[in-house]
Structures are given as structure tokens and as C-alpha cells.
Motif scaffolding. Structure first.
Motif, short mmCIF file in Angstrom:
data_model
loop_
_atom_site.label_atom_id
_atom_site.label_comp_id
_atom_site.label_asym_id
_atom_site.label_seq_id
_atom_site.Cartn_x
_atom_site.Cartn_y
_atom_site.Cartn_z
N ARG A 53 -9.73 -2.69 20.96
CA ARG A 53 -9.09 -2.70 19.65
C ARG A 53 -8.06 -3.83 19.57
NH1 ARG A 53 -8.63 2.24 19.38
NH2 ARG A 53 -6.68 2.47 20.53
N GLU A 54 -7.27 -4.00 20.62
CA GLU A 54 -6.25 -5.05 20.61
C GLU A 54 -6.89 -6.44 20.70
OE1 GLU A 54 -3.24 -4.62 19.83
OE2 GLU A 54 -3.31 -2.43 19.88
N ALA A 55 -7.99 -6.55 21.45
CA ALA A 55 -8.69 -7.84 21.53
C ALA A 55 -9.25 -8.22 20.16
CB ALA A 55 -9.81 -7.76 22.56
N LEU A 98 -13.32 0.50 11.80
CA LEU A 98 -11.87 0.34 11.74
C LEU A 98 -11.20 1.42 10.89
CD1 LEU A 98 -11.73 -3.53 11.12
CD2 LEU A 98 -11.66 -2.34 13.32
N ALA A 99 -11.99 2.15 10.12
CA ALA A 99 -11.42 3.07 9.12
C ALA A 99 -10.79 4.31 9.74
CB ALA A 99 -12.49 3.46 8.11
N GLY A 100 -11.28 4.74 10.91
CA GLY A 100 -10.72 5.93 11.53
C GLY A 100 -10.88 7.15 10.64
N GLU A 101 -9.74 7.79 10.30
CA GLU A 101 -9.77 9.00 9.47
C GLU A 101 -9.63 8.69 7.99
OE1 GLU A 101 -7.44 12.35 11.00
OE2 GLU A 101 -7.12 11.19 12.83
N VAL A 102 -9.75 7.42 7.64
CA VAL A 102 -9.74 7.02 6.23
C VAL A 102 -11.18 6.93 5.73
CG1 VAL A 102 -9.17 5.16 4.61
CG2 VAL A 102 -7.57 5.75 6.45
N THR A 103 -11.46 7.54 4.60
CA THR A 103 -12.81 7.48 4.02
C THR A 103 -13.03 6.11 3.39
OG1 THR A 103 -12.82 9.86 3.56
CG2 THR A 103 -14.38 8.49 2.33
N LEU A 104 -14.12 5.47 3.76
CA LEU A 104 -14.46 4.15 3.23
C LEU A 104 -15.66 4.31 2.30
CD1 LEU A 104 -13.68 1.13 3.44
CD2 LEU A 104 -15.40 0.92 5.23
N ARG A 120 -15.92 -17.77 4.24
CA ARG A 120 -14.54 -17.65 3.78
C ARG A 120 -14.38 -16.47 2.81
NH1 ARG A 120 -15.02 -20.80 7.14
NH2 ARG A 120 -14.54 -18.85 8.20
N ILE A 121 -15.36 -16.29 1.91
CA ILE A 121 -15.29 -15.16 0.98
C ILE A 121 -15.35 -13.85 1.75
CG2 ILE A 121 -16.43 -14.01 -0.95
CD1 ILE A 121 -17.41 -16.79 -1.85
N LYS A 122 -16.21 -13.80 2.76
CA LYS A 122 -16.31 -12.60 3.57
C LYS A 122 -15.00 -12.31 4.29
CE LYS A 122 -18.88 -10.58 7.44
NZ LYS A 122 -20.00 -10.77 8.41
N GLN A 123 -14.38 -13.36 4.83
CA GLN A 123 -13.11 -13.17 5.52
C GLN A 123 -12.04 -12.64 4.57
OE1 GLN A 123 -11.84 -16.60 7.73
NE2 GLN A 123 -10.01 -15.61 8.55
N ALA A 124 -12.03 -13.14 3.34
CA ALA A 124 -11.06 -12.67 2.36
C ALA A 124 -11.27 -11.20 2.04
CB ALA A 124 -11.16 -13.51 1.08
N LEU A 125 -12.53 -10.79 1.85
CA LEU A 125 -12.81 -9.39 1.53
C LEU A 125 -12.51 -8.48 2.72
CD1 LEU A 125 -13.80 -7.49 -0.65
CD2 LEU A 125 -16.15 -7.90 0.11
N LEU A 126 -12.81 -8.95 3.92
CA LEU A 126 -12.45 -8.18 5.12
C LEU A 126 -10.94 -8.00 5.21
CD1 LEU A 126 -14.86 -9.62 7.85
CD2 LEU A 126 -14.69 -7.21 7.18
N ASN A 131 -6.29 -4.58 5.17
CA ASN A 131 -4.96 -4.32 4.62
C ASN A 131 -4.90 -2.94 3.97
OD1 ASN A 131 -2.23 -5.40 3.53
ND2 ASN A 131 -3.30 -4.73 1.69
N ALA A 132 -5.95 -2.59 3.22
CA ALA A 132 -5.98 -1.28 2.55
C ALA A 132 -6.02 -0.15 3.56
CB ALA A 132 -7.18 -1.22 1.62
N ILE A 133 -6.83 -0.30 4.61
CA ILE A 133 -6.94 0.74 5.63
C ILE A 133 -5.60 0.94 6.34
CG2 ILE A 133 -7.97 1.27 7.88
CD1 ILE A 133 -10.56 -0.07 6.80
#
Length: 245
Positions: A53-55, A98-104, A120-126, A131-133
């Protein structure tokens, strides 16, 4: 006498503290393994998961830093037709671990093609999704969506998290800015992700907007101009745009 010690440039001074927590976490797990955790299957699995996770966090941070550095030197985009509906599903799959206990979830799912740099667009959406999670508590929901608004494609990320205070909204896309200063570096990001989203939007001739109610969540919208061939098929209507911050 030798030359006096010079203070590090602001960029380095900002970046260095961000690298310490994930490196310290990995060092701590290595120490645990060195003390014999390898003989305990449960503890071994937990330590390996923490280090992975940290890597992954360090890799994301490095990618963000490299992209920002390139943006300052006139980075040239690789433009091609990008099917945003396909990209949305791809990002959803990558965010799930990455969502864990958050529903995606996936909300509105239109079809739209833009002319731009897919990576670049994919990186922005990720970045918007991560950030939301990070700002949504366990049991909350993060919803990804795609719609057409006039001559624009609108990628949205909505969360049921903590929301953003009005005084933070004008700075939310600044480099290294954290809206919630109480969030430690161990839990939060480096404050780079949203700055990258704004840069990606602007170099594509678009914009990013945010609407938020403290305590009720936020909605980020990445607006990108539709491919010219797509615009010809789009009925004439005024684009519904939020005021950018």
C-alpha cells in the motif's frame, strides 16, 4: 570560510516531508519482519499488505511530481480520440482495491469522445477518485459519472464525505494545499492530485469545477471539449457549467 548553507528551494521543502511517512511505514514493517514476523503467517501477510500500500502511494506521488515538473517545462501532450465511457470503467476497476469500506459506484454513464492525452485524462480522473475516497468515511459512497453538456464532456466524481469549507474552495487546486489541515500526512495525500487535475483540464482546453456542502460531501466535475466529430452530433444547447475555483 565555505559558502553559507542555502535553504532548499520551496518545491523541495514541500516535497521532502511528503516522502517520509510512506518510507517510515515500510521501514517499520521491515523491522517487524526482521524480528521474526515471517514465522507468523497472519502478521507476515499484514506487513506485506502495508508495504504494498505504501509503495503504491509512493508511485502515485512520484508520478504526480514528474507530471507537475513536466508541466512547468512545456510538456507536450499525445493527442488522440479518447472514449471516456471506456476510460471511466477502467478507472472504476482500478479504484476498487483502494476503496476499502467505501462503496464505489457508477452513476450516469453516457458516451463521449474527446481529443486528448488518454494517460493524462486517466491520471486526472484517478486523482479525483482517490481524493474522494480519502475524504469519505467507511460506509460512505463515491460515485463516478459521465455526461454530455452541450459541447462538453463532463466527468464527475461525487462523494458523501466531509465536504469542503467555503474558505478553502478558492485554494483547493493549489499545489500542496490541504483543505483539512488536521489530516496527517500518514492519512492524507501530498496535496498534488487536484493541482494535476486542474492542469490536465486546462491543457485540454477545459476546466475543473467543484461544488460542496460541509458535512454533506462534494462533487468535482472535469469538463473537456468534445471531439469535433462528436459536437456535430450534439443538439445545440447551452453547456451547464459551474463556476470554477
Amino acid at each position: 570560510m565555505g559558502a553559507p548553507f542555502r535553504a532548499p528551494p520551496p518545491f523541495i521543502a514541500d516535497v521532502a516531508p511528503e516522502l517520509r511517512p510512506p518510507l517510515a511505514a515500510m521501514q517499520g514493517n521491515l523491522d517487524v519482519l526482521a524480528r521474526g514476523a515471517a514465522r507468523d503467517p497472519e502478521l507476515l501477510a499484514e506487513s506485506i499488505a502495508d508495504m504494498r500500500r505504501e509503495a503504491a502511494r509512493l508511485i502515485r506521488m512520484t508520478n504526480d511530481l514528474l507530471l507537475l515538473a513536466r508541466s512547468d517545462t512545456g510538456f507536450e501532450l499525445h493527442r488522440e480520440p479518447v472514449e471516456l465511457d471506456t476510460l471511466l470503467l477502467e478507472v472504476h476497476r482500478e479504484l476498487r482495491p483502494l476503496a476499502g469500506e467505501v462503496t464505489l459506484a457508477i452513476g450516469e454513464e453516457d458516451q463521449a469522445v474527446v481529443l486528448g492525452d488518454r494517460d493524462r485524462i486517466k491520471q486526472a480522473l484517478l486523482n479525483l477518485g482517490i481524493n474522494a475516497i480519502q475524504h469519505t468515511p467507511a460506509g460512505g459512497t463515491v460515485t463516478l459519472g459521465l455526461s454530455r453538456q452541450g459541447e462538453w464532456a463532463a466527468l464527475t466524481v461525487t462523494d458523501s464525505g466531509t465536504g469542503i469549507a467555503p474558505e478553502d474552495l478558492p485554494h483547493i487546486f493549489d499545489r500542496f494545499y490541504r483543505a483539512d489541515q488536521s489530516r496527517s500526512r500518514n492519512r492524507g495525500g501530498a496535496g498534488l492530485g487536484l493541482a494535476i487535475v486542474r492542469w490536465v483540464a486546462e491543457v485540454h482546453g477545459g476546466r475543473v469545477t467543484v461544488s460542496s456542502v460541509p458535512g454533506s460531501g462534494s462533487t468535482f466535475t472535469l469538463l473537456l471539449p468534445l471531439d469535433p466529430s462528436e459536437r456535430a452530433l450534439q443538439p445545440e444547447q447551452d453547456a451547464v457549467l459551474s463556476s470554477p475555483y
